[in-house]
Write a protein that holds these residues in place. Sequence first.
Motif, PDB file in Angstrom:
ATOM      1  N   ARG A 285      38.123  14.475  46.778  1.00 44.66           N
ATOM      2  CA  ARG A 285      38.087  13.022  46.750  1.00 44.66           C
ATOM      3  C   ARG A 285      36.759  12.551  47.346  1.00 44.66           C
ATOM      4  O   ARG A 285      36.099  13.280  48.082  1.00 44.66           O
ATOM      5  N   GLY A 286      36.369  11.339  47.041  1.00 44.55           N
ATOM      6  CA  GLY A 286      35.231  10.734  47.717  1.00 44.55           C
ATOM      7  C   GLY A 286      33.905  11.419  47.473  1.00 44.55           C
ATOM      8  O   GLY A 286      32.999  11.348  48.282  1.00 44.55           O
ATOM      9  N   GLN A 287      33.816  12.139  46.376  1.00 47.21           N
ATOM     10  CA  GLN A 287      32.538  12.751  46.040  1.00 47.21           C
ATOM     11  C   GLN A 287      31.635  11.687  45.432  1.00 47.21           C
ATOM     12  O   GLN A 287      32.107  10.854  44.670  1.00 47.21           O
ATOM     13  N   MET A 288      30.358  11.689  45.794  1.00 51.43           N
ATOM     14  CA  MET A 288      29.472  10.723  45.158  1.00 51.43           C
ATOM     15  C   MET A 288      29.320  11.102  43.688  1.00 51.43           C
ATOM     16  O   MET A 288      29.037  12.248  43.370  1.00 51.43           O
ATOM     17  N   PRO A 289      29.503  10.143  42.807  1.00 49.93           N
ATOM     18  CA  PRO A 289      29.473  10.501  41.383  1.00 49.93           C
ATOM     19  C   PRO A 289      28.082  10.969  40.952  1.00 49.93           C
ATOM     20  O   PRO A 289      27.072  10.383  41.326  1.00 49.93           O
ATOM     21  N   LYS A 290      28.054  12.061  40.222  1.00 46.45           N
ATOM     22  CA  LYS A 290      26.774  12.567  39.702  1.00 46.45           C
ATOM     23  C   LYS A 290      27.007  13.059  38.286  1.00 46.45           C
ATOM     24  O   LYS A 290      28.081  13.515  37.949  1.00 46.45           O
ATOM     25  N   HIS A 291      26.007  12.932  37.488  1.00 47.30           N
ATOM     26  CA  HIS A 291      26.171  13.376  36.096  1.00 47.30           C
ATOM     27  C   HIS A 291      25.132  14.426  35.802  1.00 47.30           C
ATOM     28  O   HIS A 291      24.064  14.134  35.286  1.00 47.30           O
ATOM     29  N   LEU A 292      25.430  15.649  36.174  1.00 49.21           N
ATOM     30  CA  LEU A 292      24.468  16.718  35.943  1.00 49.21           C
ATOM     31  C   LEU A 292      24.524  17.173  34.498  1.00 49.21           C
ATOM     32  O   LEU A 292      25.593  17.372  33.944  1.00 49.21           O
ATOM     33  N   TRP A 293      23.361  17.347  33.911  1.00 50.40           N
ATOM     34  CA  TRP A 293      23.337  17.917  32.569  1.00 50.40           C
ATOM     35  C   TRP A 293      22.158  18.877  32.491  1.00 50.40           C
ATOM     36  O   TRP A 293      21.294  18.910  33.367  1.00 50.40           O
ATOM     37  N   THR A 294      22.172  19.674  31.460  1.00 46.14           N
ATOM     38  CA  THR A 294      21.107  20.660  31.317  1.00 46.14           C
ATOM     39  C   THR A 294      20.764  20.791  29.849  1.00 46.14           C
ATOM     40  O   THR A 294      21.601  20.486  28.993  1.00 46.14           O
ATOM     41  N   ASP A 295      19.552  21.201  29.553  1.00 43.39           N
ATOM     42  CA  ASP A 295      19.298  21.491  28.136  1.00 43.39           C
ATOM     43  C   ASP A 295      19.075  22.989  27.927  1.00 43.39           C
ATOM     44  O   ASP A 295      18.425  23.418  26.998  1.00 43.39           O
ATOM     45  N   LEU A 296      19.652  23.767  28.828  1.00 42.82           N
ATOM     46  CA  LEU A 296      19.513  25.222  28.694  1.00 42.82           C
ATOM     47  C   LEU A 296      20.559  25.819  27.751  1.00 42.82           C
ATOM     48  O   LEU A 296      20.677  27.025  27.637  1.00 42.82           O
ATOM     49  N   GLY A 297      21.338  24.956  27.118  1.00 49.06           N
ATOM     50  CA  GLY A 297      22.294  25.474  26.131  1.00 49.06           C
ATOM     51  C   GLY A 297      23.649  25.757  26.738  1.00 49.06           C
ATOM     52  O   GLY A 297      23.820  25.775  27.950  1.00 49.06           O
ATOM     53  N   GLU A 298      24.605  25.986  25.858  1.00 46.07           N
ATOM     54  CA  GLU A 298      25.979  26.141  26.283  1.00 46.07           C
ATOM     55  C   GLU A 298      26.198  27.436  27.062  1.00 46.07           C
ATOM     56  O   GLU A 298      26.858  27.462  28.086  1.00 46.07           O
ATOM     57  N   GLY A 299      25.633  28.516  26.560  1.00 41.04           N
ATOM     58  CA  GLY A 299      25.777  29.806  27.245  1.00 41.04           C
ATOM     59  C   GLY A 299      27.138  30.430  27.076  1.00 41.04           C
ATOM     60  O   GLY A 299      27.993  29.921  26.361  1.00 41.04           O
ATOM     61  N   ASP A 300      27.333  31.556  27.777  1.00 35.60           N
ATOM     62  CA  ASP A 300      28.590  32.299  27.656  1.00 35.60           C
ATOM     63  C   ASP A 300      29.676  31.665  28.500  1.00 35.60           C
ATOM     64  O   ASP A 300      29.386  31.009  29.488  1.00 35.60           O
ATOM     65  N   PRO A 301      30.948  31.915  28.133  1.00 32.56           N
ATOM     66  CA  PRO A 301      32.037  31.428  28.984  1.00 32.56           C
ATOM     67  C   PRO A 301      31.999  32.117  30.344  1.00 32.56           C
ATOM     68  O   PRO A 301      31.447  33.215  30.482  1.00 32.56           O
ATOM     69  N   VAL A 302      32.592  31.474  31.324  1.00 30.85           N
ATOM     70  CA  VAL A 302      32.730  32.081  32.641  1.00 30.85           C
ATOM     71  C   VAL A 302      33.746  33.209  32.516  1.00 30.85           C
ATOM     72  O   VAL A 302      34.831  33.007  31.982  1.00 30.85           O
ATOM     73  N   ARG A 303      33.388  34.383  33.001  1.00 33.14           N
ATOM     74  CA  ARG A 303      34.320  35.507  32.884  1.00 33.14           C
ATOM     75  C   ARG A 303      35.244  35.558  34.096  1.00 33.14           C
ATOM     76  O   ARG A 303      34.794  35.433  35.226  1.00 33.14           O
ATOM     77  N   VAL A 304      36.532  35.692  33.835  1.00 32.42           N
ATOM     78  CA  VAL A 304      37.510  35.813  34.920  1.00 32.42           C
ATOM     79  C   VAL A 304      38.221  37.141  34.744  1.00 32.42           C
ATOM     80  O   VAL A 304      38.708  37.447  33.663  1.00 32.42           O
ATOM     81  N   ARG A 305      38.267  37.955  35.798  1.00 33.93           N
ATOM     82  CA  ARG A 305      38.874  39.289  35.676  1.00 33.93           C
ATOM     83  C   ARG A 305      39.882  39.551  36.789  1.00 33.93           C
ATOM     84  O   ARG A 305      39.584  39.314  37.958  1.00 33.93           O
ATOM     85  N   GLU A 306      41.028  40.052  36.379  1.00 35.33           N
ATOM     86  CA  GLU A 306      42.051  40.420  37.352  1.00 35.33           C
ATOM     87  C   GLU A 306      41.989  41.930  37.599  1.00 35.33           C
ATOM     88  O   GLU A 306      41.888  42.704  36.665  1.00 35.33           O
ATOM     89  N   MET A 307      42.041  42.322  38.870  1.00 34.73           N
ATOM     90  CA  MET A 307      41.963  43.742  39.225  1.00 34.73           C
ATOM     91  C   MET A 307      43.207  44.144  40.007  1.00 34.73           C
ATOM     92  O   MET A 307      43.856  43.302  40.619  1.00 34.73           O
ATOM     93  N   ALA A 308      43.475  45.445  40.036  1.00 39.65           N
ATOM     94  CA  ALA A 308      44.663  45.890  40.751  1.00 39.65           C
ATOM     95  C   ALA A 308      44.494  45.704  42.255  1.00 39.65           C
ATOM     96  O   ALA A 308      45.364  45.188  42.938  1.00 39.65           O
ATOM     97  N   ASP A 309      43.363  46.110  42.782  1.00 40.76           N
ATOM     98  CA  ASP A 309      43.125  45.957  44.219  1.00 40.76           C
ATOM     99  C   ASP A 309      41.618  45.906  44.469  1.00 40.76           C
ATOM    100  O   ASP A 309      40.836  45.916  43.525  1.00 40.76           O
ATOM    101  N   GLU A 310      41.235  45.864  45.734  1.00 38.52           N
ATOM    102  CA  GLU A 310      39.809  45.690  45.997  1.00 38.52           C
ATOM    103  C   GLU A 310      38.968  46.890  45.578  1.00 38.52           C
ATOM    104  O   GLU A 310      37.786  46.753  45.320  1.00 38.52           O
TER     105      GLU A 310
END
Length: 731
Positions: free
Chosen positions: A306-331
Motif C-alpha cells: 500500500r502507499g507506494q508512490m505511483p510509477k510507470h516504468l517501461w522499457t524498450d528492451l523487448g518482451e524477453g523470456d518468461p520468468v522461470r519458476v522451479r520447484e525442487m525437492a530440497d535445498e
Amino acid sequence: MPADAVIDDLLEGLNPPQRDAVTHGEGPMLILAGAGSGKTRVITHRIAYLLRTGQARPSEILAITFTNKAAAEMRERVELLVGRVSRAMWVMTFHAACARMLRAHADKLGFTRQFTIYDTADQRRLIKHCLDNRGYDTKRYTPRALQSQISNLKNQLISPFEYGETVGSPFEEIVAEIYHDYGRELLRMNAMDFDDMLVNSVELLQKHQDVRDNYARQFRWVMVDEYQDTNKVQYRWLQLLTAESRNLAVVGDDAQSIYSFRSADIRNILEFEEDYPDAHVVKLEQNYRSTQTILDAANALIAHNRGQMPKHLWTDLGEGDPVRVREMADEHSEARWVTAEIQRLVDEGVSKSEIAVFYRTNAQARVLDEMLTRAGVGFQVIGGPKFYERAEVKDAIAYLTFLINPQDATAFTRIANSPRRGIGQTSLSRVLAYAASTGVTVWEAAESDETGLAKAARNALGRFMESMTELKARADENPPVAQLLDAVLHQTGYLDALHAERTIEAQGRIENLESLLTAASQYDMNAEDGGSLDEFLQQTSLFADSDNLRDDEGLVTLMTMHNAKGLEFPIVFMIGMEDGTFPHSRSIEESNLEEERRLAYVGLTRAMRQLTLTYARRRMGYGGGASATIKSRFLDELPRELTDQPARISRGFPGAGQVASWSQAAAASAEYAGGDTNDAQLFRVGDDVVHAQLGDGVVTGLQPGGIVVVRFAGEGRDRSLMADVAPIRKR
Ligand SMILES: Nc1ncnc2c1ncn2[C@@H]1O[C@H](COP(=O)(O)OP(=O)(O)OP(=O)(O)O)[C@@H](O)[C@H]1O
Ligand SMILES: [Mg+2]
C-alpha cells in the motif's frame, strides 16, 4: 555555456528528464524513480557536467554512495569523463566521508586523530567488558543484543542521557547503563565504532560552527544516491552541511527502501518535498536494464504494497523470456539444479560474471557453495567470511594500529601474546588495570616496571615492547605502508611462528598476509602524496565486503538481496522462495511484509535478461531435521502469464492453506516431519534460548497459557511465543 564536445557527449546518452536533472543548477532537487531508470547514471553525469561547465570545482563536490564499490565506480566514470581533476572530489560512503572529517577534527571531541575504528566484533568485546564490569551475566544479556540496541539508538541520534530519561523496563535500564559505559570506554581507548562515525560527525558539526561553516562552504554541491535508505543521523548530517547552500540533490526509489532494520527512515524521501517546497522534482520512467516481462513481474509484485508512490516504468528492451519458476525437492536438489543451469549457460557462451544468485540470508549460501565448488565453477560469495575479519589479518592490522594509537587496549590485547610469547591473560589484565588506574596509555603501562608482573612475563613483555618501539620509530618516518607491514610481520616473529607450524592452515594464513601486503602496496602506489598509515587503516576498517566484488575474473556472484542493491546482472537466480525463508519468518510474524516485498522488488529488478526463481519443498531446519515448506507468497503475487508455470497447486505439505503465522506453519510442519516439539521443556526467566529462525535470545517473562516472552539478540523488543510449538530450545 561554451560549446564543448565533451558536454555534448555527456548529454547525448541521456533522455530528456535525465538531461533535465543533469543540467539543473542551484537549489534542491529530488529524483524519484524506479529501478534501472538511470538514477545513479544521472549522478555521475551531473558531477561531470558541473565540473566540465565550470560551475563546480572538484573539491566542491560531495557525492554519497551506498558502498565503497559504488563510490570507486563513480569516481572512475567521472574520471573517464573529465580526467584526473576528479580526484579532489569526495565521492564516498557516509562512513568514509565522516571518518575523513573526524580524522581532521577528532581532537575537538576528545579523541586523537589516530583514533581506531571498531568493527562489530571489537564492539561486542568492549560491550562484554562493560557488562562484566557491572557484574551482569553476559549469557543473559548478550553483548550481541546490547550492541544492536545501542546501534539502533545511535542511528536515531538518541544519546545515553536522553535514553536514560525514558527507560521503563529493567532490561532498558541495563541498556542505558551499558550504553553510557560503552561510550566512556570508547573515548578512553581513543576508538569509535561504525555508528559513531556519523554520530560524532554530527556532534562535531553541531558544536563547532567554524568547522560546520567550513565544510558547508566547501561542499557547494552535495549529491546522495539511494536516499531512501538514509536514517535519521545521516539525514541530520546532510541538513547541517546543506542548510545554507541548499544545493542538495538526492535520488532514490521508495520501492527499494530495505534498511529499516538499521533505522533507515523512508520518510526522508517521502518528505523531501515538505522539507524543500521549492525542490525541483524529476521523475524517470524509462528503464534501461530489464526486459518488459521482468519489469512487469516486479511492478505486479510491488503493487501489493500500500502507499507506494505511483510509477510507470517501461522499457524498450523487448518482451524477453518468461520468468522461470522451479520447484525442487530440497535445498540440495535446488543447489544441484542451479549449478547445472549455470554450467549449461557457461557452455552456451555466457560469462560467469554475468550470472548472480541471490538469497535472503547468508547461511543459504553454504549448500550452493559446496555444489559449485564440487562442479569446479568459479564463484565468489559476497558477505561470506570476510577477508578483514580473518584472525591473522586482524592481528596484522592490530599491530599497525597499536603503533599509531598507544591507547588502544583492544589492539594491545590482541597482539601482545600473538604469536605466543609467554604473556598470559593475567599479565595482560594487570597492564590494562595499571593503565586504567594511573591514566597512562596502555603502551606506557606495558613499558612500566610497576605493573606487578611476574619476572618471566615482565621480561617477555619487555622484549615485545622493545621491538614495538623500534617499529614505532620506523613508523614515525612515514615509510610506505607495505614496507612497515613487512617489517612488522618479520620483526615480531609473526611470520616465523606461522612457518614453524608447517600446516596447510598456516600456509593459508601466510597467503592471506601476502594479500594484505599486496593491498598495502596498492595503497602506497595509489596514494596521492605518499599516503599515511592512519589513512590506510581507515580504509581497511571501512572496507565493506561487497567491495570485494571483482567482475573481470569471470566468477559467478553469490550474495544476499540486500547486498545486490544498485547492481545489475544479465542472469539472476533467486533461491529459497519459500514462506519463512523469503519472506523471512520474522517479517511474517511482525507483519513487516511490505519491506520484504520491497526487498523482493530489489532482487527482481537486478535482472537484465533472464530471471529464475526456485523454491524447495523441504528444507533443513536450524536444529537439523528437514521440514516441509510453503512456497513463497511472493510467487503467487506474480501474474501467471509472466512466468513459465502453468497454474498448479504445489503446496509444501498436505492440507495446508495459507497460514496465518510462521509459528503455525512450523508447528504443522514439525508434526508433518515428525519433528520435535517443546513440550518436554520448561522455561524460566533468564534462560538462554535459541530459535530456529530468530537466533539467540533470553527469556524475559512467562505468561499464562504456556507463553514465553523472549528478547532476541537481533531485535530491540520482547516477543511472545507459544512455548510448546515455537521452534525454540534452551541452550
Ligand atoms: N539514457 C540511457 N541510455 C542508455 N543506457 C542507460 C541510460 N540511462 C541508464 N542507462 C543504463 O541503465 C542501467 C541502469 O542505470 P542505473 O544503474 O543508473 O539505474 P538506477 O536507477 O540507479 O537503478 P537502481 O534503482 O537499481 O539503483 C545502467 O546499465 C545504465 O548504464
Ligand atoms: Mg542506482
